[in-house]
Design an enzyme around this catalytic site. Structure first.
Site, PDB file in Angstrom:
ATOM      1  N   TYR A 198      10.529   6.869  15.794  1.00 50.64           N
ATOM      2  CA  TYR A 198      10.476   6.948  14.334  1.00 50.64           C
ATOM      3  C   TYR A 198      11.588   7.853  13.800  1.00 50.64           C
ATOM      4  O   TYR A 198      12.251   7.531  12.808  1.00 50.64           O
ATOM      5  CB  TYR A 198       9.105   7.475  13.919  1.00 50.64           C
ATOM      6  CG  TYR A 198       8.791   7.364  12.440  1.00 50.64           C
ATOM      7  CD1 TYR A 198       8.530   6.128  11.858  1.00 50.64           C
ATOM      8  CD2 TYR A 198       8.727   8.504  11.651  1.00 50.64           C
ATOM      9  CE1 TYR A 198       8.223   6.035  10.506  1.00 50.64           C
ATOM     10  CE2 TYR A 198       8.414   8.425  10.300  1.00 50.64           C
ATOM     11  CZ  TYR A 198       8.163   7.184   9.734  1.00 50.64           C
ATOM     12  OH  TYR A 198       7.862   7.096   8.400  1.00 50.64           O
TER      13      TYR A 198
ATOM     14  N   ARG B 100       0.843  -1.202   0.000  1.00 51.90           N
ATOM     15  CA  ARG B 100       0.000   0.000   0.000  1.00 51.90           C
ATOM     16  C   ARG B 100       0.873   1.246   0.000  1.00 51.90           C
ATOM     17  O   ARG B 100       2.097   1.174   0.114  1.00 51.90           O
ATOM     18  CB  ARG B 100      -0.920   0.015   1.225  1.00 51.90           C
ATOM     19  CG  ARG B 100      -0.196  -0.023   2.545  1.00 51.90           C
ATOM     20  CD  ARG B 100      -1.101  -0.336   3.727  1.00 51.90           C
ATOM     21  NE  ARG B 100      -0.367  -0.393   4.979  1.00 51.90           N
ATOM     22  CZ  ARG B 100      -0.505   0.482   5.966  1.00 51.90           C
ATOM     23  NH1 ARG B 100      -1.339   1.493   5.844  1.00 51.90           N
ATOM     24  NH2 ARG B 100       0.183   0.358   7.080  1.00 51.90           N
TER      25      ARG B 100
END
Length: 243
Positions: A154, A11
């Site tokens: 992150y 995706r």
């Protein structure tokens, strides 16, 4: 035959990159861990456009799964090798660091950094023999370039990926292998769907989020013959949000 392999290809940016590389005439190995239906849709879209795609399932942060999957693929393709690798797999587990769990830290770091290490190490040996060459493109992030509050894990993972890109580029350049990183800002994907879109757009000079296709276009250039002299670079694609 030369293949392209894209991790996290079911995706978003991974799917867009897979479609773009297939449109360039490359057979694509669509890699995923979960979401088989989405991965099958990526494969269907590639084949609908006249391209060639194969699915390969493994967890990038597991050395054993990476090796087993690549071993299986290589046994089925004795005359082929992966000449283009796009390390796109990544996850977010946002939160303030003082409240962050061990799992939130290790899962994000593992997917990005261990994933890069295991799959790139495994595939480089087929790119590096003289006369072959190859392309590695690592999908970093604005978070890895400037850091973002609430994303210490992150940001750390994506910043480490940038450091690894610069170091590896120097190691493999003599063998005609280039290694570059792309650092997207806010891109319209499932990962950014819950973000305050209108507020963030006010901060972006371009006034909008980017699209996965725009990121895919940059990746396509970096893996092309025209980019053979570009290596060790980190290219921002963020609408002017951070330069």
């Amino acid at each position: 035959m030369k293949y392209a392999l894209v991790t996290g290809a079911s995706r978003g940016i991974g799917r867009a990159v897979s479609l773009r590389l297939a449109a360039m005439g490359m057979p694509v190995v669509v890699c995923y861990q979960a979401g088989e239906a989405a991965a099958l849709e990526t494969k269907r879209l590639i084949e609908k456009g006249g391209g060639v795609a194969e699915l390969l399932r493994f967890d990038v942060k597991s050395c054993e799964q990476v090796d087993a999957a690549i071993d299986s693929w290589e046994q089925a393709h004795p005359s082929d090798y992966v000449s283009v690798l796009v390390n796109n797999a990544g996850i977010r587990r946002d939160g303030m660091m003082f409240m962050m769990s061990d799992d939130d830290w290790h899962s994000v770091m593992g997917t990005t950094i261990d994933g890069f290490f295991y799959i790139t190490r495994r595939l480089l040996k087929h790119m590096m023999p003289r006369g072959r060459g190859g392309r590695v493109v690592n999908i970093s992030s604005l978070s890895g370039v400037k850091g973002l509050a609430g994303q210490v894990n992150y940001s750390a993972a994506k910043a480490a990926l940038i450091g690894a890109t610069k170091a590896l580029a120097q190691e493999v350049a003599p063998r005609r292998v280039t290694v570059n990183a792309v650092a997207p800002g806010f891109i319209e994907t499932d990962m950014t769907r819950e973000l305050p879109h209108d507020e963030l757009c006010k901060m972006i000079p371009a006034g909008r989020f980017g699209t996965p296709d725009e990121v895919a276009s940059l990746v396509a250039f970096l893996v092309s013959d025209e980019a053979a002299y570009i290596t060790g670079e980190v290219i921002n694609i963020n609408g002017g949000l951070y330069t």
